[in-house]
Design an enzyme around this catalytic site. Structure first.
Site: not given
Ligand code: GLC
Length: 556
Positions: A212, A274
């Site tokens: 993330d 990401e």
């Protein structure tokens, strides 16, 4: 159609060609009837995923969380949120997925914890100057009474990126919601803790992690103001400039150490980053040989549906990844962006778009969006490298743009003073079967409705309704994934552009494959001589040519 599971031991660098299905756990399948998806629900749908033909699933965070940001606020990295299940359920899912030939990636959230994480609770209790506070980013405020935030950084959900502890205390940094305090990656305990967490899940058979906001961990020394440093993507992005908290060079050292952990397993584990970065070459830096394996390609996701924009982003992506020897990935949608049926339903102006708030108020033709999404699926799955499928895109779901305001949960909604609806419209629970909500998402006799309401017209889009319809989106995805698994030209490798009229895109892959997409050519595009159509996203013209907004896969 039932496919036999792949032998997971047989292919070492499986991730170079993988199709990875994103399971947004809250909205995939609800096993216990509380209206929220869970691990039991995923377990019950493994046969569906196997039939669909994906290689792996990536599951959004399932850890204990107060849900200030739908699970991206983690209070215990080595547990399972009770509403999703237990550690034993997680172990069972991992084992069963492997039996179905499906690998499992989890989602690790290293930039911030929950404000309910024991570390943050201890930091608040211990007070200014304490070692407990050093694991986060606490600072005194500016101005005489410290009433101004320490710098000008903005939260991604709106407002300042700083919140104050009480009326007169220090401020702490949160690039996202106040319930998501950023940890300090200069602190050795932070580094050690996350390495332990990686091992904890790898030891339980997890095949990898999506990372993330992988590009935000390191902040510039002294936390200087960001000023008006432009953060622009796409052709007008200008020169790259180092930002005080995005994509700093020092972050790569973290991933080199993570790669060593992943490589220490007999079946090496993998990562996907990401990382929303402004320049394709900056993305490639994350996938150098001693760093992460893959990274989401968001430029492709944001690209307008035009031949020129797609061709340039594909060309640039391939070139930058070739420099470092990593396979690109291709992604059209995820839990943070408006579903691509709805993006493509709008006039394609040349702007990069991804949020619902960029679409609101613009006329939409959803049939057109669906037609383009069918073509986009064939384009995406034919490109060299790996691909992602966001749950529901294989059903042709569009963004739910009119969720009642009192159901919205994305922190963006509150933090923008109700001016931005945020990301809930792409997170509506999946319709599996039946004629009315919850469309098989929850079991019969469930205690509550799905956590976000499903549109009544999804009855035509359930898995059940589409399964036996050869013309459905689901049938198109199943067939495309089946061909992709068997065709030696597809997955990792190279491609060569074909010379086609303006408004069309086509490329050849060896041996014996081509993909041609007509995005807007004024006439239907000819199927190249001596090619047979393997699969088409829409019927060809009476003369056998490729009409607008149609893609074909060809045997050449
Ligand atoms: C990532 C997630 C998003 C989340 C944010 C903060 O962008 O995909 O859903 O809100 O990080 O963790």
């Amino acid at each position: 159609m039932t496919t036999s599971p792949k032998d997971l031991r047989a292919d070492g660098e499986w991730w170079r060609s993988a199709v990875i299905y994103q399971v947004y756990i809250r909205s995939f399948a609800d096993g216990d009837g509380d209206g929220l998806g869970d691990i039991e629900g995923i377990r019950s749908r493994l046969p569906y995923l196997q039939d669909l033909g994906v290689d792996a699933i990536w599951i959004n965070p399932w850890y204990p969380s107060p849900m200030a940001d739908a699970g991206y606020d983690v209070s215990d990295y080595r547990g399972v949120e009770p509403r999703f299940g237990t550690l034993a359920d997680a172990a069972a899912l991992i084992a069963e997925a492997h039996e179905h030939g499906i690998r499992v990636l989890l989602d690790i959230v290293p930039n911030h914890t929950s404000d309910q994480h024991p570390w943050f609770q201890a930091a608040i209790a211990a007070g200014p100057g304490s070692p407990e506070r050093e694991r986060y980013i606490f600072r005194p405020g500016r101005g005489d009474d410290g009433a101004q935030p320490p710098n000008d950084w903005r939260s991604m959900f709106g407002g300042s990126a700083w919140s104050r502890v009480g009326a007169a205390g220090e401020w702490y940094l949160h690039l996202f919601a106040p319930g998501q305090p950023d940890v300090d990656w200069e602190h050795p305990e932070v580094r050690a803790e996350f390495t332990e967490t990686l091992r904890f899940w790898f030891d339980r058979g997890v095949d990898g992690f999506r990372i993330d906001v992988a590009n935000s961990l390191i902040k510039a020394p002294g936390l200087p103001d960001a000023g008006d440093l432009p953060l622009s993507f796409g052709p007008d992005r200008g020169e790259y400039a180092q930002h005080p908290h995005w994509d700093r060079d020092e972050v790569h050292e973290v991933y080199r150490s993570w790669r060593a952990v992943a490589d220490s397993y007999a079946a090496p584990r993998v990562f996907v980053a990401e990382a929303w970065v402004t320049h394709p070459y900056r993305l490639a830096l994350y996938v150098r040989r001693d760093e992460l394996h893959t990274a989401f390609n968001f430029e492709y996701l944001m690209s307008p549906w035009t031949a020129g924009a797609l061709r340039s982003t594909i060309t640039e992506t391939l070139a930058e990844h070739a420099v470092v020897g990593a396979p690109p990935t291709w992604v059209l949608s995820n839990h943070d962006v408006a579903r691509h049926v709805s993006r493509y339903a709008r006039e394609q102006t040349g702007q990069l778009t991804h949020t619902l708030d960029e679409l609101v108020g613009k006329p939409a033709d959803l049939q057109l969006g669906l037609r383009r999404a069918r073509a986009a699926a064939l384009l995406t799955l034919a490109l060299p490298g790996g691909a992602y499928v966001y749950q529901g895109e294989e059903l042709g779901l569009s963004e739910v743009e009119d969720l009642p305001e009192d159901t919205l949960q994305d922190p963006t909604w509150e933090r923008s003073d109700h001016t931005q609806r945020g990301r809930d419209g792409c997170r509506v629970p999946i319709p599996w079967s039946g004629d009315e909500p919850p469309f098989g998402f929850s079991p019969d006799g469930a205690a509550g409705p799905p956590w976000l309401p499903q549109p009544a017209d999804w009855k035509a889009l359930t898995v059940e309704a589409q399964s036996d319809d050869p013309d459905s989106m689901l049938s198109l995805y199943r067939r495309a994934l089946e061909i992709r698994r068997e065709h030696p030209a597809l997955g990792d490798g190279t491609m060569t552009w074909l010379d086609l009229p303006d408004g069309a895109l086509g490329f050849a892959r060896e041996p014996g494959f081509a993909c041609v997409v007509n995005l807007s050519a004024s006439d239907a595009v000819r199927v190249p001589a001596e090619a047979d159509v393997l699969l088409a996203s829409a019927p060809l013209t009476a003369g056998g040519d490729i009409p607008v907004d149609t893609a074909v896969w060809l045997r050449t």
